[in-house]
Design a protein around this motif. Structure first.
Motif, PDB file in Angstrom:
ATOM      1  N   ALA A 220       8.257  -3.125  -8.440  1.00  0.00           N
ATOM      2  CA  ALA A 220       8.168  -3.011  -9.888  1.00  0.00           C
ATOM      3  C   ALA A 220       6.858  -2.342 -10.306  1.00  0.00           C
ATOM      4  N   VAL A 221       5.748  -2.742  -9.683  1.00  0.00           N
ATOM      5  CA  VAL A 221       4.457  -2.128  -9.997  1.00  0.00           C
ATOM      6  C   VAL A 221       4.468  -0.650  -9.626  1.00  0.00           C
TER       7      VAL A 221
ATOM      8  N   ARG B 286       9.685 -11.631  -1.840  1.00  0.00           N
ATOM      9  CA  ARG B 286       9.395 -11.746  -3.277  1.00  0.00           C
ATOM     10  C   ARG B 286       8.224 -10.849  -3.680  1.00  0.00           C
ATOM     11  N   VAL B 287       7.196 -10.780  -2.842  1.00  0.00           N
ATOM     12  CA  VAL B 287       6.072  -9.887  -3.130  1.00  0.00           C
ATOM     13  C   VAL B 287       6.525  -8.430  -3.088  1.00  0.00           C
TER      14      VAL B 287
ATOM     15  N   ALA C 228       0.813  -1.217   0.000  1.00  0.00           N
ATOM     16  CA  ALA C 228       0.000   0.000   0.000  1.00  0.00           C
ATOM     17  C   ALA C 228       0.848   1.270   0.000  1.00  0.00           C
ATOM     18  N   PRO C 229       1.863   1.407   0.869  1.00  0.00           N
ATOM     19  CA  PRO C 229       2.657   2.642   0.801  1.00  0.00           C
ATOM     20  C   PRO C 229       3.388   2.813  -0.520  1.00  0.00           C
ATOM     21  N   LEU C 230       3.878   1.720  -1.109  1.00  0.00           N
ATOM     22  CA  LEU C 230       4.551   1.846  -2.400  1.00  0.00           C
ATOM     23  C   LEU C 230       3.579   2.327  -3.480  1.00  0.00           C
TER      24      LEU C 230
ATOM     25  N   ARG D 130      -5.700  -6.274  -3.308  1.00  0.00           N
ATOM     26  CA  ARG D 130      -5.923  -7.066  -4.529  1.00  0.00           C
ATOM     27  C   ARG D 130      -4.650  -7.187  -5.340  1.00  0.00           C
ATOM     28  N   VAL D 131      -3.835  -6.134  -5.346  1.00  0.00           N
ATOM     29  CA  VAL D 131      -2.534  -6.224  -6.010  1.00  0.00           C
ATOM     30  C   VAL D 131      -1.649  -7.255  -5.305  1.00  0.00           C
TER      31      VAL D 131
END
Length: 228
Positions: A215-216, A208-209, A68-70, A121-122
């Motif tokens: 990247a997103v 990993r997430v 969420a913060p990213l 959801r992401v």
């Protein structure tokens, strides 16, 4: 500010400390330490219950402290970073049911749910992608998030914890005690209950997430940033 609001490394460190204490048989120390991760009453938690608390906290807080913060920072810059951290901290402080903060806490909790809806959801999607690349079971992760997530009282933590349970081959959820309140969080996943050894696997999934979310976030920032 990005460094300030992210909490992935802190999550890993606290979960590892709880798992180590539980595995070494020092349950009083593990119960004291797990309070930094969860709001449930740890006084009656045994080894497997402490492990479940750690894995569930890693799953849920990957949304709150990483994804969420990213994403909010990517979309809204500095106000997004600090605004989300303020909303999430307010929920952590007063978002639980209490006589003093019932209506104020309700508003804080609903605002946090709204802020975390898309990032959750992401997180499910990134978990499914990671699992697909690692084991080929990405569809099972998505199916579990839809099937089991609705049993959880949180619209965001439920799908994420169900996705992580399936990705790790575990069963999460169950009954938690928060002071005088006993809450049924459903059954998430079809595997065995977590053990302290599974906490390290959950921490690896968090890393990993996190890379996927980074990247997103970079992609979003490039897409929404106006040209100079």
């Amino acid at each position: 500010m990005t460094w300030t609001v992210l909490g992935g490394r802190s999550l890993e460190r606290e979960a590892a400390a709880v798992a180590t204490a539980a595995q070494d048989g020092d349950l009083p120390a593990a119960r004291r330490r797990v309070r930094s991760l969860v709001g449930r009453d740890p006084s009656a938690l045994e080894v497997d219950g402490l492990a479940r608390a750690c894995v569930e906290s890693l799953a849920e807080n990957t949304v709150d402290a990483v994804v969420a913060p990213l994403l909010w920072g990517a979309v809204a810059g500095l106000p997004g970073l600090l605004g989300h951290r303020a909303v999430n901290t307010l929920d952590a402080m007063v978002g639980h049911h209490s006589a003093r903060y019932e209506r104020y806490g309700w508003a804080a909790a609903r605002l946090d749910d709204l802020a975390a809806w898309a990032p959750a959801r992401v997180t499910v999607a990134l978990t499914a992608l990671e699992t697909q690349l690692r084991t080929g079971a990405g569809r099972e992760v998505l199916r579990a998030a839809r099937r089991d997530g609705r049993a959880h009282p949180s619209p965001n933590a439920g799908p994420v914890e169900a996705a992580w349970a399936t990705s790790l081959g575990l069963r999460l959820g169950g009954t938690n005690t928060y002071g005088d309140v006993v809450e049924d969080r459903g059954v998430l996943g079809d595997g065995p209950a977590p053990t302290p050894r599974d906490v390290q696997r959950a921490a690896a999934l968090l890393r990993r997430v996190t890379w996927g979310a980074l990247a997103v976030g970079v992609g979003l920032r490039v897409a929404v940033r106006p040209p100079r």
